[in-house]
Design an enzyme around this catalytic site. Sequence first.
Site, PDB file in Angstrom:
ATOM      1  N   LYS A 197       0.842  -1.194   0.000  1.00  0.00           N
ATOM      2  CA  LYS A 197       0.000   0.000   0.000  1.00  0.00           C
ATOM      3  C   LYS A 197       0.879   1.246   0.000  1.00  0.00           C
ATOM      4  CE  LYS A 197      -3.861   1.896   2.745  1.00  0.00           C
ATOM      5  NZ  LYS A 197      -4.668   1.667   3.990  1.00  0.00           N
ATOM      6  N   SER A 202      -9.329   1.662   2.914  1.00  0.00           N
ATOM      7  CA  SER A 202      -8.463   2.478   2.082  1.00  0.00           C
ATOM      8  C   SER A 202      -7.402   1.683   1.322  1.00  0.00           C
ATOM      9  CB  SER A 202      -7.753   3.536   2.949  1.00  0.00           C
ATOM     10  OG  SER A 202      -6.975   2.935   3.963  1.00  0.00           O
ATOM     11  N   SER A 258      -9.723  -0.990   6.913  1.00  0.00           N
ATOM     12  CA  SER A 258      -9.111  -0.721   5.613  1.00  0.00           C
ATOM     13  C   SER A 258      -8.385  -1.901   4.980  1.00  0.00           C
ATOM     14  CB  SER A 258      -8.142   0.463   5.721  1.00  0.00           C
ATOM     15  OG  SER A 258      -8.856   1.661   5.906  1.00  0.00           O
TER      16      SER A 258
END
Length: 565
Positions: free
Chosen positions: A132, A207, A231
């Site tokens: 990420k 996210s 997330s």
Amino acid sequence: MSSKSWQQLCADRKKKQVDSIPKEWIITVSTDLKQSVIDVPAQCGLLSPLEIEITETVDLDILLDKLSTGIWTSAQVTTAFYKRAIIAQQLTNCLTEIFIERALARAHELDDYFQKNGKPIGPLHGLPISLKDQFCIKGLETIMGYASWIGPVSEKSCVLVEILYDLGAVPFVRTNVPQTLIWGETYNHVFGRTTNPYNRYMTPGGSSGGEGALLALKGSPLGVGTDIGGSVRIPGAMCGLYTLRPSYERLPYANARNAQEGQESISSTLGPMANSLSAVKRFTKSIIDAKPWKKDPLVVRKEWSSREYALEEHGNGVGMCFAVLWDNGVVKPHPPVRRALEIVKQSLEDAGHKVIDWEPHRHLEIYKNTESIFAADAGQDYRVECAKSGEPLIQTMSPDKDAHPYNLFESYAKTIIGKPELLSAYDLWQLHKEKRVLRKSHLDHWEATVARTGTGRPVDAIIAPVAPYTAVPHGCNSDAFYTTLYNTLDYACAGFPVTFADKDLDKVQPPHEFRNHEDEAVYKLYDPELFHGLPVGLQLVGRTQEEEAVIAMTEIVDRVLGARK
């Protein structure tokens, strides 16, 4: 800051990303957003038969065995996954940083080491891993969805990346996130919107949505996301993946970037995302075995416990008692989620385990406490970062054109990222005190289930929704409390896929007595035709710092689900 406008900064950085894709890896992409693109990577003609075999070897233990024995080289595996990741990028816009030459140079170094020494360099030898866009890599930008973060490069790698290199891994791409990271969807002004490969009209979640879309298309064998309110688990469920949300400070976060840095009451944690549970276990054990507390002062000094993984405190995995959270009392789940819970319940009972209903405990109090902590700075953190470049703070995840109707989210967004009351330090301390009281009360509630289990011990784990729905249209993911609940309580959680939404099995149910406006809006959002074919995932919830047992219990659930198929 650059003298360029924020719009020009974003446009230039996006062009740089597009230019980094080899022209020979460009494919033709359908414009039909509602059509699934899951099968495109294997059918588009870019991948060789060997590259398809490599990238569709979802059991990480098998993949690592072939790498550690020299059957496949790291260069072969990294190239195969890089090509598939670039296909995924063209289909879903899931990537941020693309650094092919650097990753392949690392892969060749590992292959040279193997040739010279006849052994792998570590337990993750030769394995490409996606990250990420929060995990800093020396010499590369970490933009994290902010125009103002374009340009500066990291002077050193974060602790996780340092450990991954020590273990023999090959970080090879980084993945898209929403501006501010607070959203359960994935869109920012720099790299744009990430879509769900099962139906690109739908969000992949957030996210860690870039990771979710990439992994769903098998563009990476293992990814790492972060989770402060769901997330990791939300995109995992919406994209059909296995995930782990570990307890606070079990895995190393040092020197990674984040939003709301300094907020430490509800900590963000990093966790693996993958197409197999073997990957979740292998990653977690490998990182813990590397003794990350020697590099990150916040990491709990707890070695991997084989005793906990053997479920010695859970009847050695025999005749356990699980509890099902059918409904959190705030937002009622859609029919596909309800059916997934019923499937798991029946599968566990068929395997000789007991299943009881979980009784929600003080959920609205926990929800209010959590959101008050997150909003304690009245959104100042986000506004400060946006002000550096002049870019506007994103107020909605809805597309500019053809947005799916869901008016609730506009008011929800304003509540979360508008201008709530700025709290004093004293007021924030009161919330922290309240949170401790709520955690203690919930622990007592869990312990009291010993009277209902029949095993002589409390419930072994909770089976719960990850969200009240599957993936939803862009701009419609308003609910994260099914996951945020457990971030506040700091329970270790594993996400796992169960089934797919089915228009013939998951009919619209009659209206119930709505608890609130969101509950009503979520009910009205469900459309069996629109949601058909989307993955349905759940989560298994264990105790704090119980990652080993949570992984082992999820393996049991996964086995009984497999036996049912």
